[in-house]
Scaffold this active site. Structure first.
Site, short mmCIF file in Angstrom:
data_model
loop_
_atom_site.label_atom_id
_atom_site.label_comp_id
_atom_site.label_asym_id
_atom_site.label_seq_id
_atom_site.Cartn_x
_atom_site.Cartn_y
_atom_site.Cartn_z
N LYS A 105 2.89 -11.45 -6.42
CA LYS A 105 4.09 -11.64 -7.23
C LYS A 105 3.99 -12.87 -8.13
O LYS A 105 4.66 -12.96 -9.15
CB LYS A 105 5.33 -11.70 -6.34
CG LYS A 105 5.60 -10.33 -5.74
CD LYS A 105 6.92 -10.21 -5.03
CE LYS A 105 7.09 -8.80 -4.49
NZ LYS A 105 6.11 -8.46 -3.43
C1 LIG Z 1 5.76 -7.17 -3.12
C2 LIG Z 1 4.45 -6.89 -2.46
C3 LIG Z 1 3.89 -5.59 -2.44
C4 LIG Z 1 4.60 -4.38 -3.02
O1 LIG Z 1 4.67 -4.41 -4.42
P1 LIG Z 1 5.69 -3.46 -5.19
O2 LIG Z 1 5.61 -3.87 -6.61
O3 LIG Z 1 7.03 -3.70 -4.58
O4 LIG Z 1 5.21 -2.05 -4.96
C5 LIG Z 1 2.66 -5.42 -1.85
N1 LIG Z 1 2.00 -6.45 -1.26
C6 LIG Z 1 2.52 -7.71 -1.26
C7 LIG Z 1 1.75 -8.80 -0.58
C8 LIG Z 1 3.75 -7.97 -1.86
O5 LIG Z 1 4.24 -9.23 -1.84
#
Ligand SMILES: *Cc1c(COP(=O)(O)O)cnc(C)c1O
Length: 456
Positions: A105
């Site tokens: 993120k």
């Molecule tokens: C948020 C997150 C995901 C999922 O991503 P999306 O965009 O919600 O599909 C997968 N792995 C990690 C480590 C995350 O923080």
């Protein structure tokens, strides 16, 4: 414009600050700009400027965008920003975890925090980002906002229910615009407090409450870049597939956007944990919502994958009222059938597989035994999905590695017996002083606290 088509179109900054469209839909660009770059000879930040410029024009010029992109990715501890490395026969790992909080993120939020700040400065406004977190997203949002001139951030976490590393990644940030609250309640209580605060019109206006959540178009947009660089690195002349551990569908949607822009994508493989709405949808042709179960990959514990709406909008021929009807049906009946012909189109691009906790641990162990690498539980779901679905062996497949193994050390240790150490810049995390306010689960107390802290 909105996926539900019943509110006016906005420019990029309107979508950025607005988040959710006023008709309840998600913002989408009017066209998918073509991706016309030759990244094999370019730096990540150069590709980012090329890919993102058409989306942010004319609000933001190339030079201004470049300055923000350079600053955002200077916070990453790997010079390639999002490096891609071979894993095992035909599979590659795209490492998206070199940002300040060790998870993917950061790639979007480091840029989006700066985009917010610049737009608020242009409007001569301030905003307060209010977030509830079960552990993971709070720190990424804090790192995105720390030290920004025009933003305050308040993060509510359930007291005693986040891991020590997760808590400390939030509470040890020493910046005057960062405010942590430990709520005496669970994650749902935190989310309800956020909802109650947004529903309090006076508070919302006085604090200029805003969100930076995963339905924000600017977040999806920022993620398109690494699909372009990875495709160029792994298969400059040919097709490539991606396997993506999925929660809200934001990450994999960015891959689909890259494909719309001309990246030669063969398949997008979705990996889900027990909370497998997308896998059930692709397997059965019917989307049904169920309750949320906690798993070893908590960032994918969701009931509904909100960003699917952007894809449905294109599947439904950009007909906003049909999208609105479909989403209404899903919310009311917990069930949506999009018909056989559309499902065939979905399956031409998307494949999916689901992995439970035992399968996740087994995959972490297998990858370690066979390649010597440690992967976190989310990444393991991606690798397992890439291996589970039938795919063309001549097409390389890039698995998106969404978190550093040290972010989920307990699961990694349980699977392999090896406890991954925190990287150097976080090594003293357990010794840093914490700043956090403890509050009861009471919207009135929170409102008073917010007004007092933020002087509104
Ligand atoms: C948020 C997150 C995901 C999922 O991503 P999306 O965009 O919600 O599909 C997968 N792995 C990690 C480590 C995350 O923080």
């Amino acid at each position: 414009m909105s996926t539900r088509g019943s509110c006016p179109a906005v420019d990029f900054s309107g979508a950025l600050l607005g988040g959710l469209a006023p008709d309840g839909g998600l913002y989408v660009p009017e066209e998918w700009p073509s991706v016309d770059v030759h990244p094999s000879v370019e730096r990540y930040t150069d590709v980012a400027v090329d890919v993102l410029s058409p989306y942010v024009a004319p609000d933001l010029g190339r030079d201004e965008l470049r300055a923000m992109v350079e600053e955002a990715y200077a916070t990453f501890t790997h010079d390639e920003v999002c490096p891609v490395r071979p894993l095992e026969d035909g599979l590659w790992l795209l490492e998206l975890y070199w940002g300040p909080t060790l998870a993917f993120k950061d790639v979007a939020l480091q840029l989006v925090g700066r985009l917010f700040d610049r737009e608020l400065a242009r409007r001569d406004e301030r905003a307060t980002i209010l977030v509830a977190t079960s552990g993971d997203t709070g720190s990424a949002a804090i790192e995105a906002c720390r030290g920004r001139d025009r933003l305050d951030i308040v993060v509510l976490h359930p007291a005693g229910r986040v891991s020590e590393v997760q808590r400390r990644q939030m509470t040890t940030v020493d910046a005057p615009n960062v405010h942590n609250v430990a709520v005496d309640g669970d994650f749902d209580a935190c989310q309800d407090l956020v909802k109650a605060s947004f529903a309090d019109a006076d508070l919302r206006r006085d604090l200029r409450l805003s969100a930076m959540n995963s339905i924000n178009w600017a977040r999806v947009m920022s993620q398109v870049v690494y699909y372009v660089t990875a495709a160029a690195a792994v298969a400059p002349d040919g097709p490539v597939s991606f396997a993506v551990p999925t929660g809200n569908f934001g990450n994999v949607l960015a891959g689909w956007v890259a494909a719309q822009g001309g990246v030669d994508v063969d398949r997008l493989i979705v990996g889900t944990n027990r909370n497998d709405i997308v896998t059930r949808w692709i397997d059965t042709g019917v989307m049904t919502t169920e309750g949320v179960e906690p798993t070893l990959s908590p960032s994918m514990d969701i009931q509904f994958s909100s960003n699917v709406e952007r894809y449905l909008w294109e599947l439904y021929g950009r007909n906003g009222s049909v999208v609105a009807e479909a989403m209404g049906e899903l919310r009311q009946r917990g069930r949506l059938d999009i018909g056989t012909a559309r499902m065939e189109r979905v399956r031409r691009m998307f494949a999916a597989a689901s992995v439970d906790d035992a399968g996740t641990l087994a995959e972490i162990r297998r990858v370690h035994e066979e390649t010597g690498r440690l992967v976190d539980p989310h990444t393991a779901v991606g690798v397992a999905a890439a291996r589970a679905v039938p795919r063309d062996a001549s097409v390389p497949c890039v698995v998106l590695s969404t978190a550093h193994p040290a972010k989920f050390p307990d699961a990694v240790e349980e699977a392999t017996g090896v406890r991954p150490p925190l990287p150097a810049h976080l090594a003293d995390l357990l010794d840093r002083p914490e700043r956090v306010e403890s509050l009861p689960d009471d919207p009135a107390v929170l409102a008073d606290h917010l007004r007092a802290t933020l002087g509104a």
